[in-house]
Design an enzyme around this catalytic site. Structure first.
Site, PDB file in Angstrom:
ATOM      1  N   GLU A 312      -3.133  -1.864  11.225  1.00 15.71           N
ATOM      2  CA  GLU A 312      -2.445  -1.128  12.283  1.00 15.71           C
ATOM      3  C   GLU A 312      -3.454  -0.628  13.322  1.00 15.71           C
ATOM      4  OE1 GLU A 312       0.167   3.051  12.518  1.00 15.71           O
ATOM      5  OE2 GLU A 312      -0.944   2.470  10.704  1.00 15.71           O
ATOM      6  N   LYS A 378       7.152  -0.610  16.142  1.00 15.60           N
ATOM      7  CA  LYS A 378       7.505   0.233  14.997  1.00 15.60           C
ATOM      8  C   LYS A 378       8.786   1.001  15.282  1.00 15.60           C
ATOM      9  CE  LYS A 378       5.491   3.594  11.786  1.00 15.60           C
ATOM     10  NZ  LYS A 378       4.347   4.501  11.534  1.00 15.60           N
ATOM     11  N   CYS A 428       2.699   0.696   8.797  1.00 20.93           N
ATOM     12  CA  CYS A 428       2.408   1.964   8.141  1.00 20.93           C
ATOM     13  C   CYS A 428       3.471   2.303   7.106  1.00 20.93           C
ATOM     14  CB  CYS A 428       2.265   3.064   9.186  1.00 20.93           C
ATOM     15  SG  CYS A 428       1.600   4.619   8.554  1.00 20.93           S
TER      16      CYS A 428
END
Length: 563
Positions: A312, A378, A428
């Site tokens: 990430e 995301k 994540c």
């Protein structure tokens, strides 16, 4: 009726002829009762990673927890017992949040410690709610305080109510205020006896089964300790039935992994998962950013593979501001070697007047032979880290780290195609929300056969958070019947097969590349098909039954001495 903990002197047991005030005083549990519950919750943290096969330990602890709950004499004492257990579990299980706030965020130690304690108290509300609801739906809270017998009597509807209330409580914890399902009880069962239920009902379904088996074990033990009566055959049945049911459920959990819910699809992929081990304190400094970009350019182009994945925000700049040298090097390498590359960077939209709006935490994919760039944004953002909840700007201002309000990606996004193999990306802690992973597979026009998680856990240092996150990723593989690939900055970079087994991993806090071959799959597990709907529907139905009929069953039981 026998007392599951024995002791006629136990508080909560009194003569029906005793004055009401004396009865109330005797029913007040001692403070050490709640301390023991808190310690049991703390011990339950040992069930989770990195403890090997901690699911068996968790089963023992949950049996003790349920037996301890049976000492309570009202819904309030039950809720306090559940809350104490939960607080002990969470304050010892997510203490690593202190590291991100204090060590990397610069928050004063007392404030960071207080924040962890307050957050753990909030999380403890959900097991407290579950215990209180169980007390009502088992008929225990509304009848036990009026009867001469001890308030707890082992019943089937009481065991089912405990399992259902526990599952609903964990689901609520993973949903309310964007959710935080970390340490959901089912995760400890990844290597435990109940892992086989994961593809059927997901992590909350595994937790439901754990609570049910624990309650049945206690039920059998309580029945076994009842005084021997004339009807020994009936007594033996009341002991054997819950005991054998618990054993049968454990056996089913051990045998269900033999079932094949998905099948191999497309050719296996060669994969390289990159771990840069970039220090968090250097990640957003100018010199650190340049060093990270140079490092990952070298790591990406050092060796070809069907799929190469970085952590990430490995490239911590806006995608439109990528250094030309990096962009051309990656593009040329992809075209010349046939390698597909996924790298983490910052997304955003540049307005005509030059302003950048709608920042996103994103992954970008480069496919050989085409100039198109894939983008995943995301969707499930981290509170305080990627968006600031209303009224908490003051809290964020206490930390000196680059935080902000990011825009959200769509709930369902198209997969990244690698040699005809659809790959589903997430970033994540998105992979702790199993329902969202399942939904992305279920509702996609091209269902993914491989899952990829790109994350940066450097915020939490060398703590149990790394092992716990890997355990969570393994649950996602069990639920979906698909391999999971994890590219992390500091660890745990790993490859997990479709059966939840780790087939390769890198040592944490090292620079390296994990080279593996993975086989994608196709088909839907029952959990992918229905998500959490199955466990929620069953739990709500059983709780409604317990709430409606539990008190009547308790009255009849206490009135004639029959279960």
């Amino acid at each position: 009726m026998a007392d599951p903990i024995t002791s006629r002197s136990r508080r909560g047991v009194s003569s029906p002829d005793a004055p009401a005030t004396l009865d109330a005083r005797r029913r007040t549990l001692p403070r050490w009762h709640y301390l023991v519950a808190l310690l049991a919750g703390a011990a339950n943290t040992l069930s989770f990673a990195p403890t090997p096969h901690g699911g068996w330990l968790e089963l023992v602890i949950f049996a003790f927890f349920f037996a301890w709950l049976t000492r309570t004499t009202s819904w309030k004492s039950a809720a306090l017992t559940g809350g104490a257990f939960g607080f002990g579990n969470y304050v010892t299980g997510v203490w690593w949040l202190y590291v991100s706030m204090h060590d990397y965020g610069g928050m004063a130690a007392p404030l960071a410690g207080a924040a962890v304690v307050l957050f753990s108290l909030y999380l403890a509300i959900y097991p407290a709610l579950a215990a209180g609801v169980w007390s009502f739906c088992a008929g225990h809270a509304r009848n036990g305080a009026r009867d001469a017998d001890p308030p707890f009597s082992p019943t089937w509807h009481g065991a089912l109510a405990f399992a259902s209330a526990w599952a609903i409580g964990e689901w609520l914890r993973g949903y309310v205020f964007t959710g935080f399902p970390w340490l959901a009880s089912g995760y400890a069962q990844v290597d435990g006896p109940l892992a086989g239920f994961a593809p059927v009902a997901g992590v909350y379904g595994v937790g439901w089964m754990l609570a049910l088996v624990a309650a049945l074990i206690v039920q059998a033990l309580v029945r076994a300790r009842e005084p021997r009566g004339v009807d020994s055959a009936r007594r033996g049945t009341r002991v054997a039935t819950p005991a054998l049911t618990a054993l049968a459920l454990i056996a089913a959990g051990l045998l269900l992994p033999l079932a094949q819910w998905t099948t191999p699809a497309n050719a296996p992929l060669t994969v390289r998962l990159l771990q840069g081990n970039v220090k968090q304190e250097m990640k957003f400094e100018e010199a650190g950013m340049r060093a990270a970009i140079d490092q990952f350019q070298q790591m990406i182009t050092s060796k070809p593979a069907d799929l190469i994945v970085t952590p990430e925000t490995a490239i911590p700049v806006l995608a439109q501001q990528l250094p030309p040298q990096f962009a051309s090097a990656v593009r040329n390498f992809s075209d010349s070697t046939g390698s597909a590359v996924v790298f983490g960077a910052i997304g955003g939209t540049i307005t005509p007047d030059g302003r950048v709006v709608d920042y996103t935490n994103s992954l970008f994919g480069v496919t050989p032979g085409t100039r198109d760039v894939y983008r995943y944004d995301k969707h499930h953002l981290v509170p305080f880290g990627e968006f600031v909840p209303w009224g908490f700007r003051w809290f964020v201002n206490l930390m000196s780290i680059p935080l902000g309000d990011f825009a959200r990606g769509a709930p369902v996004q198209k997969p990244f195609i690698v040699h005809n193999q659809p790959v589903s990306l997430d970033i994540c802690y998105e992979d702790i929300f199993g329902e969202e992973i399942a939904r992305n597979i279920r509702e996609s026009a091209t269902p993914a056969g491989v899952l990829v998680n790109s994350t940066n856990l450097a915020w939490f240092g060398n703590t149990i958070a790394l092992d716990q996150h890997l355990q969570i990723a393994r649950m996602r593989s069990l639920e979906t019947g698909r391999p999971m690939l994890r590219a992390t900055n500091t660890g745990m970079t790993a490859a997990i097969d479709a059966n939840g087994k780790v087939i390769g991993r890198l040592a944490p806090f090292t620079v390296g590349s994990l080279d593996v071959t993975v086989q994608g799959t196709t088909g839907n597990t029952p959990y992918v098909t229905s998500g959490n709907n199955t466990v929620l529907a069953v739990s709500l139905l059983l709780l409604a039954f317990g709430f409606a009929f539990g008190p009547g069953l308790a009255r009849r039981r206490n009135g004639n001495g029959k279960p």
